[in-house]
Design an enzyme around this catalytic site. Sequence first.
Site, mmCIF file in Angstrom:
data_model
loop_
_atom_site.group_PDB
_atom_site.id
_atom_site.type_symbol
_atom_site.label_atom_id
_atom_site.label_comp_id
_atom_site.label_asym_id
_atom_site.label_seq_id
_atom_site.Cartn_x
_atom_site.Cartn_y
_atom_site.Cartn_z
ATOM 1 N N GLU A 162 9.310 6.614 -1.392
ATOM 2 C CA GLU A 162 8.128 6.410 -0.514
ATOM 3 C C GLU A 162 8.213 5.773 0.796
ATOM 4 O OE1 GLU A 162 5.250 4.058 -2.584
ATOM 5 O OE2 GLU A 162 5.140 5.062 -4.298
ATOM 6 N N GLU A 354 6.547 9.106 -10.200
ATOM 7 C CA GLU A 354 6.055 7.886 -10.859
ATOM 8 C C GLU A 354 4.497 8.148 -11.000
ATOM 9 O OE1 GLU A 354 6.217 4.202 -8.360
ATOM 10 O OE2 GLU A 354 8.350 4.609 -8.001
HETATM 11 C C1 BG6 Z 1 5.118 2.495 -6.013
HETATM 12 C C2 BG6 Z 1 6.571 1.949 -5.969
HETATM 13 O O1 BG6 Z 1 4.601 2.645 -4.753
HETATM 14 O O2 BG6 Z 1 4.032 1.947 -6.744
HETATM 15 C C3 BG6 Z 1 6.819 1.051 -7.191
HETATM 16 O O3 BG6 Z 1 7.481 3.046 -5.748
HETATM 17 C C4 BG6 Z 1 5.742 0.161 -6.981
HETATM 18 O O4 BG6 Z 1 7.943 0.212 -6.801
HETATM 19 C C5 BG6 Z 1 4.706 0.982 -7.631
HETATM 20 O O5 BG6 Z 1 5.902 -0.878 -8.376
HETATM 21 C C6 BG6 Z 1 3.443 0.036 -8.138
HETATM 22 O O6 BG6 Z 1 2.962 -0.649 -7.072
HETATM 23 P P1 BG6 Z 1 2.602 -2.116 -7.335
HETATM 24 O O7 BG6 Z 1 2.475 -2.971 -5.797
HETATM 25 O O8 BG6 Z 1 1.629 -2.331 -8.141
HETATM 26 O O9 BG6 Z 1 3.760 -2.696 -7.772
#
Ligand code: BG6
Length: 451
Positions: A162, A354
């Site tokens: 990202e 993800e």
């Molecule tokens: C993504 C990242 O943007 O979102 C992760 O790659 C991150 O590392 C995930 O944990 C969820 O975001 P957050 O802020 O809820 O942890």
Amino acid sequence: MKLEFPKDFLWGSATASYQVEGAVNQDGKGMTSWDKYYHMPNRKYNGDVSTDHYNRYKEDIKLLSEINQKTYRFSVSWARIFPNGSGEINEKGLQFYDNLVDELLANNIEPNLTLYHWDMPLALMDKGGWLNREVVDNFVEYSKVLFTHFRGRVKLWSTINEPASEVMGGYIQGAHPPLRKNYTEALQVAHHLNLAHAKAVKLFNEMNMEGEIGIVLNPMPIHPASDKEEDIIAAKRAYDFYSDWYIAPILAGKYPERMLEECQKKYNSPKIEPGDMEILKGAKVDYLGVNYYMRRVVANNPDSTGNIDDCFKNVRVKDGNYTEWGWEIYPEGLYELLSRIQKDYGKIDFYITENGMGFYDKVESNGQVIDDDRLDYIRQHIIQIHRCLEDGINIKGYYVWSAIDLLSWTNGFEKRYGLIRVDFDTLERSIKKSGRWYADFIANNYIEYNE
Ligand code: BG6
């Protein structure tokens, strides 16, 4: 109706080094930007211990195997390999990832290694981080060590996680290290991240590495809040800003023209040196990794100060379905987004690197987490993957975020994502209902769909 998936589709889950490993001072690891940030005054949590995955990886991989994971995406902490950012290699740090990869392979779990998921060695951050062009070469040096070391064992590689979040969080919102709010810097950082990615891809190809290399982006589909022309324009600009600014250099070796012109006029940035665009163009990825959580709905912002990201404002949809953290659940956005990318740039392989749902999980008196909402979220997105496959969009794998509960960057340990629960007092692990469901789904490789 049965929605069946290809036999070789890779189902798995993901984590990132700083978010799970803990062991921040163990075995010669150097400090990272996040170690420093979380030890600044008034920070409520940090990743010093987190899930202690560094010392418990065997137990974690056993659990991953128990829930039938075919692949596991993790990132390497650069500062474990190069405590000073470059120069001397820390063999013990390398040994940890050796052990991890071997344990995964022994359990028939395909490793997907991300080279950089935000935890920059502090030594490099101190010399300017991604704003300093030299760091691009440091990244290539670090990539070479890992390519050489894991050749033949790791077949799925991602360069950077990202870039958009690194740019937004670190240089526009000032919420992530190095806590800057400066558009000129932000745009330069984005360009350097692209160069670092492209040079690592070039090296991967020159070294004739077996396997696939790509990058992990987090583009979003963006909808206008109404059919008014000003909102439609706002949505187009927001798509350029959040999504296409990062996709175009990877898939076409260029920046979206209108936005590039605007940025160079307003901020005199990014500075692109002769030969840079050729480097970007020459780095063809084997796949695009997409992290998908939500869509955005935007309207024209009449109070804009003129900055590139405040000519639009985010709008909450009246009948929208939101998580406890205000993220809209919009599974069909995954299909829309990938269709759009394929329409704009032609056919490409995708991995969904993800996708998952952050919650305050509730633990029942018997210790179980009955996370039906998370289960449903994952199921709905898997249905959209099927829709993509039917439509000729080639997705090769899917990773739930996250394999186990971990540290959420700006929300700490309360916002949980895991298929596996971690009790952060005792560090005990247990599989949640979503994890059991996902395991059964993977074993069957189909979804019963009657909606
Ligand atoms: C993504 C990242 O943007 O979102 C992760 O790659 C991150 O590392 C995930 O944990 C969820 O975001 P957050 O802020 O809820 O942890």
